[in-house]
Design a protein around this motif. Structure first.
Motif, PDB file in Angstrom:
ATOM      1  N   LEU A  34       0.885  -1.317  -0.092  1.00  0.00           N
ATOM      2  CA  LEU A  34       0.072  -0.011   0.068  1.00  0.00           C
ATOM      3  C   LEU A  34       0.814   1.062   0.160  1.00  0.00           C
ATOM      4  O   LEU A  34       0.486   2.201  -0.656  1.00  0.00           O
ATOM      5  CB  LEU A  34      -0.949  -0.127   1.172  1.00  0.00           C
ATOM      6  CG  LEU A  34      -2.119  -0.913   1.186  1.00  0.00           C
ATOM      7  CD1 LEU A  34      -2.968  -0.828   2.595  1.00  0.00           C
ATOM      8  CD2 LEU A  34      -2.852  -0.685  -0.011  1.00  0.00           C
ATOM      9  N   SER A  35       1.945   1.366   0.825  1.00  0.00           N
ATOM     10  CA  SER A  35       2.788   2.336   0.854  1.00  0.00           C
ATOM     11  C   SER A  35       3.360   2.512  -0.477  1.00  0.00           C
ATOM     12  O   SER A  35       3.535   3.643  -1.062  1.00  0.00           O
ATOM     13  CB  SER A  35       3.897   2.481   2.059  1.00  0.00           C
ATOM     14  OG  SER A  35       4.544   1.268   1.872  1.00  0.00           O
ATOM     15  N   THR A  36       3.750   1.892  -1.136  1.00  0.00           N
ATOM     16  CA  THR A  36       4.594   1.702  -2.585  1.00  0.00           C
ATOM     17  C   THR A  36       3.525   2.211  -3.285  1.00  0.00           C
ATOM     18  O   THR A  36       3.837   3.169  -4.017  1.00  0.00           O
ATOM     19  CB  THR A  36       5.142   0.366  -2.999  1.00  0.00           C
ATOM     20  OG1 THR A  36       5.940  -0.183  -1.970  1.00  0.00           O
ATOM     21  CG2 THR A  36       5.620   0.335  -4.306  1.00  0.00           C
ATOM     22  N   CYS A  37       2.429   1.860  -3.387  1.00  0.00           N
ATOM     23  CA  CYS A  37       1.251   2.264  -4.502  1.00  0.00           C
ATOM     24  C   CYS A  37       0.909   3.805  -4.206  1.00  0.00           C
ATOM     25  O   CYS A  37       0.936   4.630  -5.219  1.00  0.00           O
ATOM     26  CB  CYS A  37      -0.035   1.426  -4.093  1.00  0.00           C
ATOM     27  SG  CYS A  37      -0.049  -0.277  -4.868  1.00  0.00           S
ATOM     28  N   ILE A  38       0.626   4.247  -2.786  1.00  0.00           N
ATOM     29  CA  ILE A  38       0.516   5.473  -2.581  1.00  0.00           C
ATOM     30  C   ILE A  38       1.858   6.532  -3.205  1.00  0.00           C
ATOM     31  O   ILE A  38       1.335   7.482  -3.606  1.00  0.00           O
ATOM     32  CB  ILE A  38       0.322   5.618  -1.308  1.00  0.00           C
ATOM     33  CG1 ILE A  38      -1.008   5.227  -0.948  1.00  0.00           C
ATOM     34  CG2 ILE A  38       0.370   7.015  -0.746  1.00  0.00           C
ATOM     35  CD1 ILE A  38      -1.407   4.990   0.692  1.00  0.00           C
ATOM     36  N   PHE A  39       2.964   6.037  -2.998  1.00  0.00           N
ATOM     37  CA  PHE A  39       4.159   6.915  -3.169  1.00  0.00           C
ATOM     38  C   PHE A  39       4.321   6.945  -4.623  1.00  0.00           C
ATOM     39  O   PHE A  39       4.512   7.976  -5.298  1.00  0.00           O
ATOM     40  CB  PHE A  39       5.412   6.296  -2.794  1.00  0.00           C
ATOM     41  CG  PHE A  39       6.803   6.634  -3.516  1.00  0.00           C
ATOM     42  CD1 PHE A  39       7.152   7.987  -2.805  1.00  0.00           C
ATOM     43  CD2 PHE A  39       7.574   6.128  -4.206  1.00  0.00           C
ATOM     44  CE1 PHE A  39       8.343   8.400  -3.370  1.00  0.00           C
ATOM     45  CE2 PHE A  39       8.598   6.642  -4.699  1.00  0.00           C
ATOM     46  CZ  PHE A  39       8.945   7.874  -4.435  1.00  0.00           C
ATOM     47  N   MET A  40       4.096   5.785  -5.450  1.00  0.00           N
ATOM     48  CA  MET A  40       3.983   5.980  -7.019  1.00  0.00           C
ATOM     49  C   MET A  40       2.827   6.867  -7.572  1.00  0.00           C
ATOM     50  O   MET A  40       3.063   7.499  -8.621  1.00  0.00           O
ATOM     51  CB  MET A  40       3.855   4.199  -7.482  1.00  0.00           C
ATOM     52  CG  MET A  40       4.991   3.523  -7.119  1.00  0.00           C
ATOM     53  SD  MET A  40       6.805   4.064  -7.554  1.00  0.00           S
ATOM     54  CE  MET A  40       6.516   4.016  -9.625  1.00  0.00           C
ATOM     55  N   ALA A  41       1.694   6.633  -6.837  1.00  0.00           N
ATOM     56  CA  ALA A  41       0.617   7.252  -7.259  1.00  0.00           C
ATOM     57  C   ALA A  41       0.902   8.927  -7.189  1.00  0.00           C
ATOM     58  O   ALA A  41       0.812   9.780  -8.098  1.00  0.00           O
ATOM     59  CB  ALA A  41      -0.687   7.053  -6.651  1.00  0.00           C
ATOM     60  N   LEU A  42       1.559   9.256  -6.143  1.00  0.00           N
ATOM     61  CA  LEU A  42       1.961  10.488  -5.668  1.00  0.00           C
ATOM     62  C   LEU A  42       2.980  10.948  -6.827  1.00  0.00           C
ATOM     63  O   LEU A  42       3.119  12.197  -7.341  1.00  0.00           O
ATOM     64  CB  LEU A  42       2.337  10.874  -4.208  1.00  0.00           C
ATOM     65  CG  LEU A  42       1.204  10.784  -3.293  1.00  0.00           C
ATOM     66  CD1 LEU A  42       1.935  10.760  -1.907  1.00  0.00           C
ATOM     67  CD2 LEU A  42       0.116  11.721  -3.557  1.00  0.00           C
ATOM     68  N   PHE A  43       3.900  10.091  -6.983  1.00  0.00           N
ATOM     69  CA  PHE A  43       5.146  10.624  -7.828  1.00  0.00           C
ATOM     70  C   PHE A  43       4.535  10.843  -9.073  1.00  0.00           C
ATOM     71  O   PHE A  43       4.859  11.817  -9.814  1.00  0.00           O
ATOM     72  CB  PHE A  43       6.063   9.583  -7.845  1.00  0.00           C
ATOM     73  CG  PHE A  43       7.393   9.484  -9.085  1.00  0.00           C
ATOM     74  CD1 PHE A  43       8.351  10.382  -8.671  1.00  0.00           C
ATOM     75  CD2 PHE A  43       7.253   8.844  -9.936  1.00  0.00           C
ATOM     76  CE1 PHE A  43       9.168  10.477  -9.470  1.00  0.00           C
ATOM     77  CE2 PHE A  43       8.169   9.047 -11.001  1.00  0.00           C
ATOM     78  CZ  PHE A  43       9.013   9.855 -10.891  1.00  0.00           C
ATOM     79  N   PHE A  44       3.751   9.843  -9.677  1.00  0.00           N
ATOM     80  CA  PHE A  44       3.345  10.131 -11.121  1.00  0.00           C
ATOM     81  C   PHE A  44       2.435  11.436 -11.253  1.00  0.00           C
ATOM     82  O   PHE A  44       2.391  12.084 -12.128  1.00  0.00           O
ATOM     83  CB  PHE A  44       2.740   8.760 -11.591  1.00  0.00           C
ATOM     84  CG  PHE A  44       3.615   7.877 -12.029  1.00  0.00           C
ATOM     85  CD1 PHE A  44       4.645   8.091 -13.182  1.00  0.00           C
ATOM     86  CD2 PHE A  44       3.792   6.551 -11.396  1.00  0.00           C
ATOM     87  CE1 PHE A  44       5.716   7.402 -13.316  1.00  0.00           C
ATOM     88  CE2 PHE A  44       4.705   5.648 -11.724  1.00  0.00           C
ATOM     89  CZ  PHE A  44       5.794   6.020 -12.911  1.00  0.00           C
ATOM     90  N   ALA A  45       1.611  11.670 -10.203  1.00  0.00           N
ATOM     91  CA  ALA A  45       0.818  12.785 -10.306  1.00  0.00           C
ATOM     92  C   ALA A  45       1.827  13.846 -10.209  1.00  0.00           C
ATOM     93  O   ALA A  45       1.117  15.103 -10.962  1.00  0.00           O
ATOM     94  CB  ALA A  45      -0.310  12.831  -8.952  1.00  0.00           C
ATOM     95  N   ALA A  46       2.839  13.968  -9.366  1.00  0.00           N
ATOM     96  CA  ALA A  46       3.483  15.332  -9.524  1.00  0.00           C
ATOM     97  C   ALA A  46       4.251  15.159 -11.096  1.00  0.00           C
ATOM     98  O   ALA A  46       4.355  16.519 -11.348  1.00  0.00           O
ATOM     99  CB  ALA A  46       4.738  15.103  -8.352  1.00  0.00           C
ATOM    100  N   VAL A  47       4.777  14.257 -11.658  1.00  0.00           N
ATOM    101  CA  VAL A  47       5.418  14.160 -12.764  1.00  0.00           C
ATOM    102  C   VAL A  47       4.358  14.666 -13.858  1.00  0.00           C
ATOM    103  O   VAL A  47       4.351  15.674 -14.611  1.00  0.00           O
ATOM    104  CB  VAL A  47       5.805  12.905 -12.997  1.00  0.00           C
ATOM    105  CG1 VAL A  47       6.167  12.791 -14.634  1.00  0.00           C
ATOM    106  CG2 VAL A  47       7.106  12.738 -12.448  1.00  0.00           C
TER     107      VAL A  47
END
Length: 61
Positions: A34-47
């Motif tokens: 779950l933490s990996t999914c949240i991190f990746m979602a935030l990362f790609f949202a920022a990109v």
């Protein structure tokens, strides 16, 4: 039809050999996923926001 029964017997035999994780391990793995999914979602949202802003800036020129 005899092969189907043999297939399911083999499936049950293999499922008995499976080593299932304990509750503590399962909780840890769930938190990691779950933490990996949240991190990746935030990362790609920022990109995505950065690229969108860059495109808007280029189009405004």
């Amino acid at each position: 039809m005899g092969n189907i029964g043999g297939f399911f017997n083999n499936v049950l035999s293999e499922m008995r050999k499976v080593s299932w994780p304990k509750r503590k391990e399962l909780t840890r793995y769930t938190i990691v996923v779950l933490s990996t999914c949240i991190f990746m979602a935030l990362f790609f949202a920022a990109v995505d926001a950065g690229i969108s802003e860059l495109i808007r800036w280029f189009l405004a020129l």
